[in-house]
Structure formats: C-alpha cells, structure tokens
Motif scaffolding. Structure first.
Motif, mmCIF file in Angstrom:
data_model
loop_
_atom_site.group_PDB
_atom_site.id
_atom_site.type_symbol
_atom_site.label_atom_id
_atom_site.label_comp_id
_atom_site.label_asym_id
_atom_site.label_seq_id
_atom_site.Cartn_x
_atom_site.Cartn_y
_atom_site.Cartn_z
ATOM 1 N N MET A 161 -6.302 27.259 27.453
ATOM 2 C CA MET A 161 -5.674 25.952 27.372
ATOM 3 C C MET A 161 -6.634 25.016 26.640
ATOM 4 O O MET A 161 -7.809 24.961 26.955
ATOM 5 N N GLY A 162 -6.113 24.304 25.633
ATOM 6 C CA GLY A 162 -6.949 23.419 24.826
ATOM 7 C C GLY A 162 -7.328 22.134 25.540
ATOM 8 O O GLY A 162 -7.029 21.940 26.720
ATOM 9 N N GLY A 163 -7.981 21.240 24.802
ATOM 10 C CA GLY A 163 -8.451 19.975 25.355
ATOM 11 C C GLY A 163 -7.350 19.142 25.978
ATOM 12 O O GLY A 163 -7.486 18.635 27.084
ATOM 13 N N TYR A 164 -6.235 19.006 25.255
ATOM 14 C CA TYR A 164 -5.138 18.203 25.787
ATOM 15 C C TYR A 164 -4.517 18.874 27.006
ATOM 16 O O TYR A 164 -4.210 18.221 28.000
ATOM 17 N N GLY A 165 -4.336 20.186 26.949
ATOM 18 C CA GLY A 165 -3.751 20.913 28.077
ATOM 19 C C GLY A 165 -4.577 20.770 29.341
ATOM 20 O O GLY A 165 -4.031 20.583 30.437
ATOM 21 N N SER A 166 -5.890 20.837 29.214
ATOM 22 C CA SER A 166 -6.772 20.662 30.376
ATOM 23 C C SER A 166 -6.686 19.242 30.922
ATOM 24 O O SER A 166 -6.635 19.037 32.137
ATOM 25 N N ALA A 167 -6.670 18.266 30.017
ATOM 26 C CA ALA A 167 -6.555 16.866 30.444
ATOM 27 C C ALA A 167 -5.205 16.626 31.115
ATOM 28 O O ALA A 167 -5.119 15.878 32.098
ATOM 29 N N LEU A 168 -4.158 17.271 30.622
ATOM 30 C CA LEU A 168 -2.829 17.122 31.217
ATOM 31 C C LEU A 168 -2.804 17.695 32.631
ATOM 32 O O LEU A 168 -2.254 17.086 33.543
ATOM 33 N N LYS A 169 -3.422 18.854 32.817
ATOM 34 C CA LYS A 169 -3.488 19.446 34.151
ATOM 35 C C LYS A 169 -4.211 18.505 35.114
ATOM 36 O O LYS A 169 -3.768 18.298 36.239
ATOM 37 N N SER A 170 -5.298 17.902 34.671
ATOM 38 C CA SER A 170 -6.017 16.928 35.511
ATOM 39 C C SER A 170 -5.137 15.728 35.833
ATOM 40 O O SER A 170 -5.143 15.235 36.967
ATOM 41 N N ALA A 171 -4.370 15.247 34.844
ATOM 42 C CA ALA A 171 -3.479 14.105 35.069
ATOM 43 C C ALA A 171 -2.399 14.447 36.093
ATOM 44 O O ALA A 171 -2.045 13.609 36.927
ATOM 45 N N GLU A 195 6.627 20.520 38.250
ATOM 46 C CA GLU A 195 5.810 21.646 37.777
ATOM 47 C C GLU A 195 5.909 21.639 36.259
ATOM 48 O O GLU A 195 6.989 21.462 35.695
ATOM 49 N N PHE A 196 4.791 21.807 35.598
ATOM 50 C CA PHE A 196 4.796 21.713 34.141
ATOM 51 C C PHE A 196 3.801 22.728 33.600
ATOM 52 O O PHE A 196 2.601 22.597 33.811
ATOM 53 N N PRO A 197 4.284 23.753 32.881
ATOM 54 C CA PRO A 197 3.407 24.852 32.487
ATOM 55 C C PRO A 197 2.334 24.497 31.458
ATOM 56 O O PRO A 197 1.210 24.962 31.566
ATOM 57 N N ALA A 198 2.638 23.693 30.459
ATOM 58 C CA ALA A 198 1.702 23.263 29.412
ATOM 59 C C ALA A 198 1.028 24.430 28.705
ATOM 60 O O ALA A 198 -0.089 24.297 28.224
ATOM 61 N N ASP A 199 1.709 25.557 28.626
ATOM 62 C CA ASP A 199 1.116 26.693 27.927
ATOM 63 C C ASP A 199 2.127 27.431 27.049
ATOM 64 O O ASP A 199 1.935 28.571 26.671
ATOM 65 N N TRP A 200 3.226 26.768 26.738
ATOM 66 C CA TRP A 200 4.242 27.380 25.895
ATOM 67 C C TRP A 200 3.752 27.447 24.449
ATOM 68 O O TRP A 200 2.921 26.621 24.028
ATOM 69 N N PRO A 201 4.311 28.351 23.663
ATOM 70 C CA PRO A 201 4.008 28.346 22.225
ATOM 71 C C PRO A 201 4.647 27.108 21.591
ATOM 72 O O PRO A 201 5.514 26.468 22.193
ATOM 73 N N PRO A 202 4.255 26.771 20.373
ATOM 74 C CA PRO A 202 4.827 25.584 19.717
ATOM 75 C C PRO A 202 6.353 25.615 19.695
ATOM 76 O O PRO A 202 6.969 26.654 19.482
ATOM 77 N N LEU A 203 6.935 24.460 19.950
ATOM 78 C CA LEU A 203 8.395 24.309 19.972
ATOM 79 C C LEU A 203 8.923 23.574 18.742
ATOM 80 O O LEU A 203 10.052 23.786 18.331
ATOM 81 N N LEU A 204 8.122 22.667 18.198
ATOM 82 C CA LEU A 204 8.612 21.770 17.164
ATOM 83 C C LEU A 204 8.801 22.488 15.830
ATOM 84 O O LEU A 204 7.863 23.026 15.257
ATOM 85 N N THR A 205 10.038 22.499 15.379
ATOM 86 C CA THR A 205 10.403 22.998 14.058
ATOM 87 C C THR A 205 11.176 21.892 13.370
ATOM 88 O O THR A 205 11.613 20.924 14.015
ATOM 89 N N ASP A 206 11.384 22.028 12.076
ATOM 90 C CA ASP A 206 12.178 21.022 11.371
ATOM 91 C C ASP A 206 13.580 20.920 11.967
ATOM 92 O O ASP A 206 14.115 19.824 12.124
#
Length: 178
Positions: free
Chosen positions: A1-11, A24-35
């Motif tokens: 989990m990257g920097g933002y993911g770790s900070a999100l878990k703490s939040a 409950e929020f997984p914060a470990d999904w692959p990228p979702l945003l496409t055009d």
C-alpha cells in the motif's frame, strides 16, 4: 500500500476512534479511472446537477457540500462507493487547509480543511480544489473550476493528506452550518 493508502488507513482508524461511522474500505483495488469511466462520471454529475450552475466562488468555498451532494451520482457512475475524505492539501511547497484540530465544531468554525472523494483504488476525485487554489491566488483563472481526477500519488506537486473519512463525519460537519 502506497503513501496515500497508508494515510487513508490511519484516517479510517482515527475516524472510528472519534466515534464516527466509517465504512469498510479496501483501498487496494487496481486503478479504476479510464476515459470511459470519467465520461460516465461527468454524465452522472451533469444529470444530478440538472442545469444548476455554480460560480468559481461557490465551488471553491464549499468543498464539503459539493462532494457530499455529488457523491451518489459519482458512486452510481463508478459502480461502487467512494469515500468522503477530509484532510490537508499540499501544492508545491505550500500547505493549504491544514486543520489544527480534528474536533468537528472547531473544523466548522475555522474552515481550515478540505474535502474530496477517494476511490477504493486510492484514486481521487476533487471537484473543488482548483477553484479554492484560484481564490487563494495560487492558480490562474484558466485552471479554476477544473476537477482533479487521478491517483493521489500521481503528481509530486500535489499531496492529499487524509485525516478523517466518511459520510457520518461530513454530515456532522455540515450540520454545524444549518
């Protein structure tokens, strides 16, 4: 989990410890945003706004109500729940909206916070930051009003620091303005 993911878990942990509900929020999904997905997001937001036009000032000064109001349309477009996220934002060397306290009454009184949406992939949708930074004379008028839709760790000039999360927390914050 990257920097933002770790900070999100703490939040999420801090939010629970303060007595607020947070899904409950997984914060470990692959990228979702496409055009294609971004197009669906814009379509759902446009339908949700139903012709309502907001000025740069209205958008830039109302991050919590804007994201709270548009969250259902964005969740529908994405097909999963996003997470209302409150915290601080750093742009370049300047830190904006850095709360001195996580007490909801103090946050409401100071206005020193920012709210955005987080996807389970740690991508963010921030509909108000460019307008807020324009009002603070940090961006040109040509950048104002543009949504930021990207992975939270994608731009080294931008840093979102989640501190509290969830609909419950944002509803409590907004209730202080009624």
């Amino acid at each position: 989990m990257g920097g933002y993911g770790s900070a999100l878990k703490s939040a999420i942990d801090v939010t629970y410890s303060m007595g607020f509900e947070a899904p409950e929020f997984p914060a470990d999904w692959p990228p979702l945003l496409t055009d294609e997905l971004v197009g669906r997001i814009y379509a759902e937001m446009t339908e949700s706004l139903d012709g309502t036009e907001l000025s740069i000032e209205e958008i830039g000064l109302k991050c919590a109500p804007v994201h709270f109001a548009l969250k259902p349309a964005i969740d529908k477009a994405i097909g999963t729940a996003t997470l209302l996220t409150l915290g601080a934002v750093q742009y370049g060397d300047d830190v904006f909206f850095s709360p001195n306290s996580l007490d909801v009454d103090e946050l409401a009184h100071s206005g020193n916070y920012h709210v955005w949406l987080t996807l389970p992939s740690c991508e963010i949708i921030d509909l108000t930051l460019t307008s807020a930074l324009y009002l603070k004379k940090c961006l040109s008028s040509s950048a104002a009003g543009r949504p930021i839709i990207m992975h939270a760790d994608a731009n080294p000039q931008m840093h979102w620091a989640p501190l509290l999360v969830g609909d419950d927390m944002v509803q409590q914050l907004l209730s202080r303005f009624s």
